[in-house]
Design a protein around this motif. Structure first.
Motif, PDB file in Angstrom:
ATOM      1  N   ALA A 280       0.842  -1.202   0.000  1.00  0.00           N
ATOM      2  CA  ALA A 280       0.000   0.000   0.000  1.00  0.00           C
ATOM      3  C   ALA A 280       0.876   1.250   0.000  1.00  0.00           C
ATOM      4  O   ALA A 280       1.757   1.401   0.851  1.00  0.00           O
ATOM      5  N   HIS A 281       0.675   2.102  -0.991  1.00  0.00           N
ATOM      6  CA  HIS A 281       1.353   3.405  -1.089  1.00  0.00           C
ATOM      7  C   HIS A 281       2.863   3.314  -1.319  1.00  0.00           C
ATOM      8  O   HIS A 281       3.590   4.263  -1.040  1.00  0.00           O
ATOM      9  N   VAL A 282       3.350   2.191  -1.825  1.00  0.00           N
ATOM     10  CA  VAL A 282       4.801   2.060  -2.047  1.00  0.00           C
ATOM     11  C   VAL A 282       5.272   2.820  -3.286  1.00  0.00           C
ATOM     12  O   VAL A 282       6.462   2.985  -3.502  1.00  0.00           O
ATOM     13  N   ALA A 283       4.341   3.302  -4.102  1.00  0.00           N
ATOM     14  CA  ALA A 283       4.663   4.080  -5.305  1.00  0.00           C
ATOM     15  C   ALA A 283       5.598   3.334  -6.261  1.00  0.00           C
ATOM     16  O   ALA A 283       6.741   3.749  -6.483  1.00  0.00           O
ATOM     17  N   PRO A 284       5.147   2.225  -6.846  1.00  0.00           N
ATOM     18  CA  PRO A 284       5.982   1.490  -7.800  1.00  0.00           C
ATOM     19  C   PRO A 284       6.129   2.280  -9.095  1.00  0.00           C
ATOM     20  O   PRO A 284       5.156   2.811  -9.628  1.00  0.00           O
ATOM     21  N   LEU A 285       7.332   2.363  -9.610  1.00  0.00           N
ATOM     22  CA  LEU A 285       7.587   3.135 -10.834  1.00  0.00           C
ATOM     23  C   LEU A 285       8.185   2.225 -11.899  1.00  0.00           C
ATOM     24  O   LEU A 285       7.523   1.354 -12.433  1.00  0.00           O
ATOM     25  N   GLY A 286       9.468   2.402 -12.223  1.00  0.00           N
ATOM     26  CA  GLY A 286      10.077   1.639 -13.312  1.00  0.00           C
ATOM     27  C   GLY A 286      10.232   0.163 -13.001  1.00  0.00           C
ATOM     28  O   GLY A 286      10.394  -0.245 -11.848  1.00  0.00           O
ATOM     29  N   LEU A 287      10.200  -0.667 -14.041  1.00  0.00           N
ATOM     30  CA  LEU A 287      10.297  -2.119 -13.874  1.00  0.00           C
ATOM     31  C   LEU A 287      10.913  -2.745 -15.118  1.00  0.00           C
ATOM     32  O   LEU A 287      10.775  -2.227 -16.222  1.00  0.00           O
ATOM     33  N   LYS A 288      11.592  -3.876 -14.910  1.00  0.00           N
ATOM     34  CA  LYS A 288      12.195  -4.613 -16.017  1.00  0.00           C
ATOM     35  C   LYS A 288      12.235  -6.102 -15.708  1.00  0.00           C
ATOM     36  O   LYS A 288      12.480  -6.507 -14.558  1.00  0.00           O
ATOM     37  N   PHE A 289      12.025  -6.923 -16.730  1.00  0.00           N
ATOM     38  CA  PHE A 289      12.278  -8.354 -16.621  1.00  0.00           C
ATOM     39  C   PHE A 289      13.786  -8.578 -16.706  1.00  0.00           C
ATOM     40  O   PHE A 289      14.468  -7.953 -17.530  1.00  0.00           O
ATOM     41  N   TYR A 290      14.299  -9.479 -15.877  1.00  0.00           N
ATOM     42  CA  TYR A 290      15.738  -9.736 -15.915  1.00  0.00           C
ATOM     43  C   TYR A 290      16.057 -10.717 -17.039  1.00  0.00           C
ATOM     44  O   TYR A 290      15.679 -11.891 -16.991  1.00  0.00           O
ATOM     45  N   THR A 291      16.781 -10.246 -18.042  1.00  0.00           N
ATOM     46  CA  THR A 291      17.142 -11.067 -19.196  1.00  0.00           C
ATOM     47  C   THR A 291      18.644 -11.250 -19.329  1.00  0.00           C
ATOM     48  O   THR A 291      19.119 -11.779 -20.332  1.00  0.00           O
ATOM     49  N   GLY A 292      19.394 -10.801 -18.314  1.00  0.00           N
ATOM     50  CA  GLY A 292      20.853 -10.918 -18.370  1.00  0.00           C
ATOM     51  C   GLY A 292      21.354 -12.277 -17.912  1.00  0.00           C
ATOM     52  O   GLY A 292      20.575 -13.188 -17.610  1.00  0.00           O
ATOM     53  N   ALA A 349      14.141   8.863   4.732  1.00  0.00           N
ATOM     54  CA  ALA A 349      14.755   8.194   3.583  1.00  0.00           C
ATOM     55  C   ALA A 349      15.867   9.052   2.998  1.00  0.00           C
ATOM     56  O   ALA A 349      15.668  10.249   2.768  1.00  0.00           O
ATOM     57  N   TRP A 350      17.013   8.430   2.773  1.00  0.00           N
ATOM     58  CA  TRP A 350      18.119   9.160   2.146  1.00  0.00           C
ATOM     59  C   TRP A 350      18.184   8.909   0.639  1.00  0.00           C
ATOM     60  O   TRP A 350      18.953   9.560  -0.082  1.00  0.00           O
ATOM     61  N   GLY A 351      17.331   7.998   0.155  1.00  0.00           N
ATOM     62  CA  GLY A 351      17.270   7.722  -1.278  1.00  0.00           C
ATOM     63  C   GLY A 351      15.909   7.173  -1.652  1.00  0.00           C
ATOM     64  O   GLY A 351      15.178   6.650  -0.805  1.00  0.00           O
ATOM     65  N   ARG A 352      15.554   7.319  -2.951  1.00  0.00           N
ATOM     66  CA  ARG A 352      14.263   6.821  -3.429  1.00  0.00           C
ATOM     67  C   ARG A 352      14.443   6.243  -4.843  1.00  0.00           C
ATOM     68  O   ARG A 352      14.598   6.989  -5.818  1.00  0.00           O
ATOM     69  N   PRO A 353      14.426   4.922  -4.989  1.00  0.00           N
ATOM     70  CA  PRO A 353      14.570   4.311  -6.314  1.00  0.00           C
ATOM     71  C   PRO A 353      13.446   4.733  -7.263  1.00  0.00           C
ATOM     72  O   PRO A 353      12.291   4.863  -6.850  1.00  0.00           O
ATOM     73  N   VAL A 354      13.803   4.921  -8.532  1.00  0.00           N
ATOM     74  CA  VAL A 354      12.837   5.387  -9.529  1.00  0.00           C
ATOM     75  C   VAL A 354      12.704   4.432 -10.709  1.00  0.00           C
ATOM     76  O   VAL A 354      11.603   4.089 -11.130  1.00  0.00           O
ATOM     77  N   ASP A 355      13.818   3.999 -11.266  1.00  0.00           N
ATOM     78  CA  ASP A 355      13.773   3.188 -12.486  1.00  0.00           C
ATOM     79  C   ASP A 355      14.866   2.138 -12.426  1.00  0.00           C
ATOM     80  O   ASP A 355      15.851   2.278 -11.692  1.00  0.00           O
TER      81      ASP A 355
END
Length: 381
Positions: A280-292, A349-355
């Motif tokens: 709840a309210h985690v604010a999901p933004l960028g996402l990728k499937f791992y293909t490496g 929070a000292w950082g916030r992941p975006v993408d």
């Protein structure tokens, strides 16, 4: 005297050439001492994984990599788009260019046929042959300036789909409300800005989507509404295998939660339920499937999501990179992969992941608009 004059002229010419070359080099260092004090030792990940700073980029938001290895980074309030590049092959960016400034929340960036596409609140601009023009990209060509102008949920993540079209979201201009046909949806258009059409609706605010590496179906995040409490509704991970699907906003949230104001006589069965409810309210933004190939085998084709973190929850939530397990093309679990940007005790929070973005070697980049950096996550047995 003649010899002295000749020497002086030569020195002046050499100096002019030097200044000219220096003036022509518009790049700066991609890493300085500014990020040295970041507490990266606080980031917790599974055994074998490590994190480091790949580049320093003020307000780093969405990312896209060109075929030649130049990473383009959008921002929000800073209003700039940057390019960074690892030119010496040490897996750390060493050069940074400012592509443009003074834009209106240029969050979204995409690449096609050598051109960089930048999405502002109400328009998309194309910069042709961008890798050849990092020093002087010009003002670009506006290919579509007909998007809504509201700032709230107006910043955009953009990407080209398997069909070659550019996908552009437009969020709801309010926390909750009945949207018109121009909002709360994901649109798509041709790469010249023509042929704009609605792809999916009932989406409060998506700031990230990607396509499954095998099925080519779209998966996207959606930020849930506020002011229903700390624990409802959930933010969502959705999948749209075809055009025309409706994901419920503003009538239903998280698949089963009827909106107390707008739900009315609507039923959950009218809408497509989330593939996976997130926090709840985690604010999901960028996402990728791992293909490496760098990460262990169990991460193959699994989905990483950058969670920006809550802004008005009484106890903060998110501020991490999560992992959604995929089995037989469906979500089959949700867990934390990397955390530590949030000081739980101090609730700061000292950082916030975006993408998130994958490099050719299989390592993963994560942008952070608060710390102003892009991290590189690697794995070693």
């Amino acid at each position: 005297m003649k010899k002295l004059l000749t020497t002086s002229v030569a020195l002046l010419i050499t100096g002019a050439l030097f200044l000219g070359n220096k003036e022509k080099d518009h790049f700066t260092a991609a890493i300085t001492k500014a990020s040295a004090a970041l507490p990266l030792d606080q980031i917790k990940m599974p055994a074998g994984f490590s994190i480091s700073v790949y580049a320093e980029v003020q307000g780093a938001r969405s990312m896209v990599m060109s075929p030649t290895g130049t990473l383009f980074v959008g921002t929000q309030r800073p209003g700039s788009v940057f390019a960074v590049k690892d030119t010496d092959g040490d897996n750390i960016a060493d050069k940074k260019w400012t592509i443009t400034t003074g834009m209106n929340n240029p969050n979204g960036v995409a690449i096609k046929n050598g051109a960089l596409y930048v999405a502002e609140i109400s328009k998309v601009t194309k910069f042709a042959d961008i890798d050849k023009n990092l020093e002087s990209p010009g003002k670009g060509e506006v290919i579509n300036d007909k998007f809504p102008t509201e700032w709230a949920h107006g910043w955009k993540y953009i990407a080209f789909g398997p069909d070659g079209k550019l996908y552009v979201p437009v969020g709801s201009p309010t926390n909750i409300g009945i949207p018109d046909d121009r909002h709360a949806a994901i649109f798509r258009m041709n790469d010249d800005g023509t042929g704009l059409e609605k792809f999916a609706s009932g989406i409060r605010n998506s700031v990230g989507f990607t396509w499954h590496p095998t099925t080519k179906e779209m998966w996207f995040t959606d930020n849930g509404r506020d002011q229903l409490g700390d624990d409802v509704p959930f933010c969502e991970l959705n999948t749209a295998p075809k055009a025309g699907m409706n994901f419920g906003f503003p009538y239903f949230h998280s698949g089963t939660i009827k909106d107390p104001q707008f739900g009315g006589t609507h039923e959950a069965s009218e809408f497509t339920a989330p593939a996976q409810n997130l926090g709840a309210h985690v604010a999901p933004l960028g996402l990728k499937f791992y293909t490496g190939k760098m990460f262990p085998a169990q991460y193959k084709d699994q989905l990483f999501i950058a969670e920006h973190g809550s802004w008005n929850r009484s106890k903060k939530n998110g501020y991490r990179v999560s992992l959604v397990k995929i089995k037989d093309g469906k979500a089959a679990g949700y867990e934390t992969f990397a955390s530590g940007w949030l000081d739980e005790a101090a609730q700061r929070a000292w950082g916030r992941p975006v993408d998130v973005l994958l490099l050719a070697d299989g390592s993963m980049l994560v942008s952070d608009d608060v710390a102003g950096v892009i991290y590189r996550i690697t794995y070693k047995k």
